[in-house]
Design an enzyme around this catalytic site. Structure first.
Site, PDB file in Angstrom:
ATOM      1  N   ARG A 112      -1.386  -7.211  14.910  1.00  0.00           N
ATOM      2  CA  ARG A 112      -1.468  -6.973  13.489  1.00  0.00           C
ATOM      3  C   ARG A 112       0.069  -7.214  12.538  1.00  0.00           C
ATOM      4  NH1 ARG A 112      -5.738  -2.749  10.875  1.00  0.00           N
ATOM      5  NH2 ARG A 112      -4.422  -1.143  11.226  1.00  0.00           N
ATOM      6  N   TYR A 159       1.196  -1.192   0.071  1.00  0.00           N
ATOM      7  CA  TYR A 159      -0.611   0.307   0.427  1.00  0.00           C
ATOM      8  C   TYR A 159       0.962   1.271  -0.077  1.00  0.00           C
ATOM      9  CZ  TYR A 159      -3.013   3.744   2.166  1.00  0.00           C
ATOM     10  OH  TYR A 159      -3.545   5.158   1.985  1.00  0.00           O
ATOM     11  N   ASP A 162       1.727  -3.006  10.922  1.00  0.00           N
ATOM     12  CA  ASP A 162       1.477  -2.144  12.167  1.00  0.00           C
ATOM     13  C   ASP A 162       3.067  -0.984  13.103  1.00  0.00           C
ATOM     14  OD1 ASP A 162      -0.863  -1.571  11.694  1.00  0.00           O
ATOM     15  OD2 ASP A 162      -1.728  -2.704  13.073  1.00  0.00           O
TER      16      ASP A 162
HETATM   17  N1  UDP Z   1      -6.418  -1.243  15.585  1.00  0.00           N
HETATM   18  C1  UDP Z   1      -6.765  -1.973  16.715  1.00  0.00           C
HETATM   19  N2  UDP Z   1      -8.134  -3.028  16.251  1.00  0.00           N
HETATM   20  C2  UDP Z   1      -8.550  -3.020  15.211  1.00  0.00           C
HETATM   21  C3  UDP Z   1      -8.122  -1.683  14.470  1.00  0.00           C
HETATM   22  C4  UDP Z   1      -7.502  -0.745  14.892  1.00  0.00           C
HETATM   23  O1  UDP Z   1      -6.267  -2.092  17.868  1.00  0.00           O
HETATM   24  O2  UDP Z   1      -9.804  -3.468  15.315  1.00  0.00           O
HETATM   25  C5  UDP Z   1      -5.314  -0.690  15.743  1.00  0.00           C
HETATM   26  C6  UDP Z   1      -3.968  -0.689  14.197  1.00  0.00           C
HETATM   27  O3  UDP Z   1      -3.239  -1.540  14.549  1.00  0.00           O
HETATM   28  C7  UDP Z   1      -3.566   0.803  14.530  1.00  0.00           C
HETATM   29  C8  UDP Z   1      -4.447   1.477  14.595  1.00  0.00           C
HETATM   30  O4  UDP Z   1      -5.826   0.872  15.299  1.00  0.00           O
HETATM   31  O5  UDP Z   1      -2.328   1.071  15.618  1.00  0.00           O
HETATM   32  C9  UDP Z   1      -5.603   2.749  13.816  1.00  0.00           C
HETATM   33  O6  UDP Z   1      -5.796   1.895  12.521  1.00  0.00           O
HETATM   34  P1  UDP Z   1      -6.491   1.677  11.602  1.00  0.00           P
HETATM   35  O7  UDP Z   1      -6.343   0.559  10.867  1.00  0.00           O
HETATM   36  O8  UDP Z   1      -7.347   2.687  12.029  1.00  0.00           O
HETATM   37  O9  UDP Z   1      -5.536   2.660  10.802  1.00  0.00           O
HETATM   38  P2  UDP Z   1      -3.795   2.764   9.833  1.00  0.00           P
HETATM   39  O10 UDP Z   1      -3.382   2.916  11.078  1.00  0.00           O
HETATM   40  O11 UDP Z   1      -3.603   1.076   9.687  1.00  0.00           O
HETATM   41  O12 UDP Z   1      -3.844   3.370   9.214  1.00  0.00           O
END
Ligand code: UDP
Length: 253
Positions: A213, A71, A216
């Site tokens: 995940r 991405y 991250d």
């Molecule tokens: N996150 C989480 N639980 C979820 C979805 C996201 O703990 O169900 C965490 C994820 O690991 C990241 C943060 O929330 O640290 C933001 O994730 P998001 O997918 O919203 O945005 P990103 O930072 O990946 O663009």
């Protein structure tokens, strides 16, 4: 203003071609058509994911780019196409906005955030608060941050929108092509976001801590000095409670 793209990090790891085809190839085609038909001002939605896992925090536009997933790479490649196009064609100018975590709903409650499937933190927490899901999963509590959960810079969607207006004015004013971070310069942990939604909703929903995940980074916070100084961006909604409350209100509607 080119907004359209795929945006799920996890999906990009599993299906990179989908990301390079849409985010890079289709964007390149669009840039080519703009050039061909004399559309010489291009505003591009890029992402903090181009920085990967930066060593310095907050992240400035000069922080080295090093995406850790397709991405981020697909967006960085489009940035490169824009830069090279602008070098070759002096009439062609761009503004690249590197978005941090866009969040919240419009203040008139007409527009909100809905992805299918939903993978974003704030909408998922809101779903837990209104009983649309039975819990929220926190992806990791063993990061090297103050409370062990990941830190992100959540920027209200209307402030992000106003950055695009500023970018239009900036290009219309004859300014040079450039790259700008778009975030508040302040991060919140996943735990703080969960606690804020609990507070604004008054619901004590279930939180389950699960493993990290993949892909991250621990912390992504913008240094927004440049967009404020060079474009005069003045964000109005730098307030996590307001962001979460707006998202909740929209979801309830
Ligand atoms: N996150 C989480 N639980 C979820 C979805 C996201 O703990 O169900 C965490 C994820 O690991 C990241 C943060 O929330 O640290 C933001 O994730 P998001 O997918 O919203 O945005 P990103 O930072 O990946 O663009």
């Amino acid at each position: 203003i080119h907004f359209a793209a795929h945006l799920q990090v996890g999906e990009s790891v599993l299906n990179p071609i989908k990301y390079y085809m849409n985010n890079t190839v289709n964007t390149t085609n669009l840039i080519a058509m703009c050039e061909k038909y004399g559309v010489n001002k291009f505003i591009f939605s890029s992402t903090a994911a181009v920085y990967g896992e930066p060593k310095e925090m907050p992240i400035s536009e000069t922080t080295p780019t090093n995406p850790i997933n397709p991405y981020g790479m697909s967006k960085l490649m489009s940035e490169q196409v824009l830069k090279d196009t602008a070098s070759a064609n002096k009439d062609f100018k761009y503004v690249i906005l590197r978005y941090f975590n866009v969040a919240g709903a419009s203040t008139d409650n007409s527009l909100g955030e809905c992805h299918i499937p939903e993978t974003h933190l704030i909408p998922l927490i809101i779903h837990a608060a209104i009983g649309k899901r039975d819990k929220i999963m926190m992806f990791g509590d063993d990061y090297p941050t103050s409370d062990g959960s990941c830190i992100r810079d959540y920027v209200h969607v209307e402030d992000l929108a106003s950055a695009h207006i500023k970018a239009l004015e900036y290009l219309s004013g004859g300014n040079e092509s450039d790259i700008f971070n778009c975030g508040y310069g302040h991060g919140y942990s996943v735990k703080e976001v969960i606690d804020t939604v609990k507070e604004v909703s008054g619901v004590d929903f279930k939180v389950e801590i699960v493993p990290r995940r993949e892909g991250d980074p621990a912390e992504l916070v913008a240094d927004n000095t440049k967009i404020k100084e060079k474009m005069g961006w003045r964000p109005k909604y730098n307030d996590l409670e307001l962001i979460c409350a707006s998202a909740l209100k929209w979801e309830q509607k």
